[in-house]
Design a protein around this motif. Sequence first.
Motif, short mmCIF file in Angstrom:
data_model
loop_
_atom_site.label_atom_id
_atom_site.label_comp_id
_atom_site.label_asym_id
_atom_site.label_seq_id
_atom_site.Cartn_x
_atom_site.Cartn_y
_atom_site.Cartn_z
N ILE A 56 0.93 -1.20 0.01
CA ILE A 56 0.09 -0.04 0.00
C ILE A 56 0.80 1.15 -0.07
O ILE A 56 0.80 2.17 -0.68
N LYS A 57 2.04 1.17 0.65
CA LYS A 57 2.96 2.21 0.85
C LYS A 57 3.56 2.43 -0.74
O LYS A 57 3.75 3.63 -1.10
N ARG A 58 3.68 1.66 -1.28
CA ARG A 58 4.23 1.39 -2.57
C ARG A 58 3.31 2.32 -3.57
O ARG A 58 3.69 2.98 -4.46
N ILE A 59 2.18 1.94 -3.57
CA ILE A 59 1.12 2.59 -4.34
C ILE A 59 1.02 3.85 -4.15
O ILE A 59 0.87 4.86 -5.08
N GLU A 60 0.93 4.15 -2.67
CA GLU A 60 0.92 5.67 -2.51
C GLU A 60 2.13 6.59 -3.16
O GLU A 60 1.71 7.54 -3.58
N THR A 61 3.18 6.00 -3.08
CA THR A 61 4.71 6.75 -3.82
C THR A 61 4.16 6.88 -5.22
O THR A 61 4.65 7.86 -5.78
N LEU A 62 3.67 5.74 -5.56
CA LEU A 62 3.23 6.00 -7.23
C LEU A 62 2.21 7.13 -7.95
O LEU A 62 2.24 7.77 -8.58
N ILE A 63 1.04 7.19 -6.82
CA ILE A 63 -0.05 7.87 -7.37
C ILE A 63 -0.41 9.19 -6.45
O ILE A 63 -1.39 10.02 -6.77
N SER A 64 0.49 9.31 -5.39
CA SER A 64 0.18 10.57 -4.58
C SER A 64 0.78 11.84 -5.36
O SER A 64 1.65 12.01 -6.11
N SER A 65 -0.56 12.73 -5.14
CA SER A 65 -0.39 14.16 -5.90
C SER A 65 0.18 15.10 -4.91
O SER A 65 0.55 16.30 -5.09
N TRP A 66 0.41 14.82 -3.48
CA TRP A 66 0.99 15.67 -2.66
C TRP A 66 2.42 15.48 -2.56
O TRP A 66 3.04 16.39 -1.59
N ASP A 67 2.96 14.39 -2.90
CA ASP A 67 4.50 14.03 -3.16
C ASP A 67 5.06 14.85 -4.39
O ASP A 67 4.73 14.15 -5.41
N SER A 68 5.76 15.98 -4.25
CA SER A 68 6.17 16.54 -5.47
C SER A 68 7.06 15.58 -6.22
O SER A 68 7.30 16.18 -7.49
N ASN A 69 7.53 14.59 -5.74
CA ASN A 69 8.56 13.76 -6.60
C ASN A 69 7.88 12.45 -7.10
O ASN A 69 8.52 11.68 -7.82
N SER A 70 6.55 12.40 -6.86
CA SER A 70 5.85 11.28 -7.68
C SER A 70 5.54 11.45 -8.94
O SER A 70 5.56 12.50 -9.60
N GLN A 71 5.41 10.34 -9.75
CA GLN A 71 5.21 10.58 -11.06
C GLN A 71 3.77 10.95 -11.44
O GLN A 71 3.70 12.01 -12.18
N THR A 72 2.99 11.05 -10.54
CA THR A 72 1.59 11.85 -10.72
C THR A 72 1.84 13.44 -10.55
O THR A 72 1.13 14.03 -11.42
N SER A 73 2.73 13.63 -9.49
CA SER A 73 3.00 15.07 -9.51
C SER A 73 3.73 15.71 -10.54
O SER A 73 3.57 16.82 -11.06
N LEU A 74 4.62 14.70 -11.38
CA LEU A 74 5.42 15.39 -12.28
C LEU A 74 4.37 15.43 -13.80
O LEU A 74 4.71 16.50 -14.31
N ILE A 75 3.48 14.68 -13.81
CA ILE A 75 2.55 14.67 -14.50
C ILE A 75 1.89 16.27 -14.64
O ILE A 75 1.63 16.86 -15.52
N ASN A 76 1.41 16.27 -13.37
CA ASN A 76 0.45 17.71 -13.05
C ASN A 76 1.51 18.91 -13.21
O ASN A 76 1.10 20.00 -13.76
N GLN A 77 2.84 18.81 -12.82
CA GLN A 77 3.52 19.85 -12.88
C GLN A 77 3.98 20.16 -14.30
O GLN A 77 4.49 21.30 -14.80
N ASN A 78 3.79 19.27 -15.18
CA ASN A 78 4.03 19.45 -16.66
C ASN A 78 3.00 19.38 -17.54
O ASN A 78 2.95 19.70 -18.92
N SER A 79 1.61 19.89 -16.91
CA SER A 79 0.67 20.19 -17.77
C SER A 79 0.69 21.43 -18.61
O SER A 79 1.14 22.47 -18.12
N GLY A 80 0.19 21.16 -19.98
CA GLY A 80 0.46 22.21 -20.98
C GLY A 80 1.84 22.54 -21.27
O GLY A 80 1.93 23.51 -22.34
N ILE A 81 2.68 21.64 -21.05
CA ILE A 81 4.10 21.72 -21.27
C ILE A 81 4.69 20.69 -22.15
O ILE A 81 5.02 20.84 -23.37
N LYS A 82 4.52 19.46 -21.42
CA LYS A 82 5.28 18.34 -22.28
C LYS A 82 4.60 17.04 -21.71
O LYS A 82 4.31 17.16 -20.31
N PRO A 83 4.57 15.91 -22.80
CA PRO A 83 4.32 14.51 -22.11
C PRO A 83 5.44 14.13 -21.01
O PRO A 83 6.49 14.64 -21.01
#
Length: 327
Positions: A56-83
Amino acid sequence: MKNKLSILFLLVTVFAHSQNVFNKKLILMGSSFEITVVAKDSTEGFKHINSAISEIKRIETLISSWDSNSQTSLINQNSGIKPVKVDQELFDLIERAIKLSKLTNGAFDISYASMDKIWKFDGSMTKMPSEEDIKKSVEKVGYENIILNKEKQTVYLKLKGMKIGFGAIGKGYAADKAKALLIKNGVTAGIINASGDLNTWGTQPNGNDWMVAIVNPLNKSKVFSWFPVKNRAVVTSGNYEKYVRFNDKLYTHIIDPRTGYPATGVLSVSIFTKTAELADALATSVFVMGKDTGLDFINQLNGVECIIIDENNKIITSNNIQLNTQN
């Protein structure tokens, strides 16, 4: 999209052989989790429980939007910029979420995270937001603007400032993954209760099915009905504590991502199906659709049942559900 309830489920367990049932309650993903396994002794039982916690902790690391280093956060940080290139697991989860958005005509949408939070359910609101503000609040919401590239395994949000979040599906997914891991490791029975997103397998040590009770959303000490649950997931979404009322109309904290208006007319929705991920998404969707449209929608799906409690505390069920009501 929704605030999960940790108290809508009462697990009714017969501990005739309680030495074979082991469980642990803790906070994971910012919510209350309870992991229950059947094992021969405490050493084996808690070894399995700890492996589920790690998953469960592994899943949280993957999908967390409040962890700035997660892949989900990287998607959000690059919205309108790049895939952004992501792990196959996250790519597949987002792809399934988009399919659910299409199935529900946008009632479920992981881009709800882009919504401006103009509704307050803490007692501070004295009037409704303006129609203009409500419309503006969902300008960046829309699953159609989540662009997936299978070959490159990338995710791109077309609009600058757009975001995705897994608040309405993440705990269900984590429950499913923890269950799958435990089954792979030889655990014959158990329950993953992810703050109301519940998945079961096997039976109690005495051979009885696990039991789950649906409680009255207006009185948490009262049980509406109980159900045997075997190799099934159950998720309840409810609003009885977080709502506002204007002009004698109750507006819940579950917001329709298509319109920006809160859902109305429903107090709780319980979904029964194979996976907690699917049940999680459908509970939100039915809440947003409303009792009539939502019930008709569920009745068209194979292997899915639901119980809706409307604003008048009336129980409405989909086809193929037999209620055993409690007084």
